[in-house]
Write an enzyme that holds these catalytic residues in place. Structure first.
Site, short mmCIF file in Angstrom:
data_model
loop_
_atom_site.label_atom_id
_atom_site.label_comp_id
_atom_site.label_asym_id
_atom_site.label_seq_id
_atom_site.Cartn_x
_atom_site.Cartn_y
_atom_site.Cartn_z
N GLY A 136 -0.90 -18.32 -5.60
CA GLY A 136 -0.64 -17.20 -5.24
C GLY A 136 -0.71 -16.20 -6.43
O GLY A 136 -0.61 -16.43 -7.50
N CYS A 137 -1.11 -14.89 -6.10
CA CYS A 137 -1.17 -14.10 -7.27
C CYS A 137 -0.10 -13.78 -7.79
O CYS A 137 0.03 -13.72 -9.27
CB CYS A 137 -1.91 -12.91 -6.68
SG CYS A 137 -1.27 -12.00 -5.05
N TYR A 138 1.13 -13.18 -7.33
CA TYR A 138 2.38 -12.91 -7.99
C TYR A 138 2.82 -14.41 -8.78
O TYR A 138 3.30 -14.42 -9.63
CB TYR A 138 3.51 -12.71 -6.99
CG TYR A 138 3.15 -11.28 -6.59
CD1 TYR A 138 3.36 -10.29 -7.23
CD2 TYR A 138 3.31 -10.93 -5.12
CE1 TYR A 138 3.33 -8.78 -6.72
CE2 TYR A 138 3.03 -9.74 -4.48
CZ TYR A 138 3.19 -8.77 -5.48
OH TYR A 138 3.11 -7.53 -4.96
#
Length: 314
Positions: A115-117
């Site tokens: 995921g990006c975060y």
């Protein structure tokens, strides 16, 4: 030698479209395309899933699980961009810059794209835990700012609607129930004993994010300082192309802009602070190193190609 056959299941979504645009001009790959009217035809999708050497799944979680079940060809390798398999047994976590992970990705049949975060958080926290500096039980908190493209097509349409609601003009906290979907991978991949408190904020710009982790140095193991943390990251990411440590005096202006890496596939780490307080920051493009760029990087590794082929570094 024949070109590897690539199929993007979910090409119409934000991540899928970004991957397609990155691969569309590549002459070393053969893209398998589904007719628009058959996008939801299970038989046609199954045929392409099993005809491909490598498949990108750019689907909602339940649909990604269903797609994996449709694959019967043992030679089909998968990169799943959804949340469905990031902590699942038998899946390799696709963050090559973690120690030992690049080799696992090269040999993997199933890779879960981060995921990006989570990419920002793990890039900051995993090295500290791995090197014995951050106790697994440390009461971690993190906050983050992201452009609206990370929220998917519906949010993009809302933010880009000329007649949109006024509340979209300002940054907005969300996931205030502290159950963000990236928390399981953040916790598991970093080896933490409990989930961090994570507070994300969506902002009125398209792409780019920062993930910020504050630390109290006296609660870390050993005698730690801003300089020792910088040395740790410098050593951990030595030789990496896509993850780099920013100079000690950066940023000279006193600000870390969240969208400075828009359109790039790199990630920058900042270590700042004063006295016994430190603040760690990871900056990246949520659609680059945080999504499609990472997926292409993992594909290159799995196919034995040059790792940064097709990525934007500058």
């Amino acid at each position: 030698m024949s070109k590897p056959k690539i199929y993007i299941d979910g090409k119409e979504g934000t991540t899928g479209l970004q991957i397609y645009e990155r691969l569309g001009g590549r002459e070393d790959l053969e893209l398998l395309l589904i007719d628009d009217e058959k996008r939801k035809d299970l038989t046609e999708r199954k045929k392409l899933l099993n005809a491909a050497d490598l498949v990108f799944l750019c689907l909602p979680d339940a649909a990604a699980v269903e797609a994996v079940e449709l694959i019967e060809n043992p030679g089909t390798r998968v990169i799943d961009a959804s949340t469905a398999h990031r902590t699942a047994p038998g899946w390799v976590y696709g963050l090559p810059e973690l120690h030992g992970q690049r080799e696992k990705i090269r040999d993997a049949v199933r890779v879960a794209n981060p995921g990006c975060y989570a990419t920002g958080f793990i890039s900051l926290v995993r090295p500290l835990v791995e090197e014995g500096v951050l106790p697994p039980g440390y009461p971690l908190a993190a906050h983050a700012l992201s452009g609206y493209t990370g929220a998917g097509k519906k949010a993009i349409a809302q933010y880009e609607d000329p007649g949109r609601e006024r509340e979209l003009d300002s940054p907005r906290h969300y996931a205030v129930g502290l159950r963000h979907k990236h928390l399981p991978e953040m916790t598991a991949v970093c080896g933490l004993s409990h989930e961090p408190i994570f507070s994300p904020i969506i902002c009125d710009y398209p792409r780019g994010m920062v993930v910020v982790v504050p630390l109290r140095l006296s609660m870390l193991s050993g005698e730690q300082s801003i300089e020792s943390l910088r040395d740790l990251y410098s050593t951990y990411y030595q030789g990496e192309t896509l993850v780099t440590l920013r100079p000690g005096d950066a940023p000279k202006c006193g600000f870390i802009g969240a969208n400075n890496l828009e359109g790039k596939d790199t990630l920058q780490i900042f270590v700042n602070g004063s006295g016994e307080q430190a603040v760690l920051t990871a900056r990246l493009d949520n659609l680059g190193k945080g999504a499609s760029g990472a997926a292409v990087q993992n594909m290159n590794l799995m196919l034995g190609l040059e790792e940064t082929l097709g990525l934007v570094l500058e």
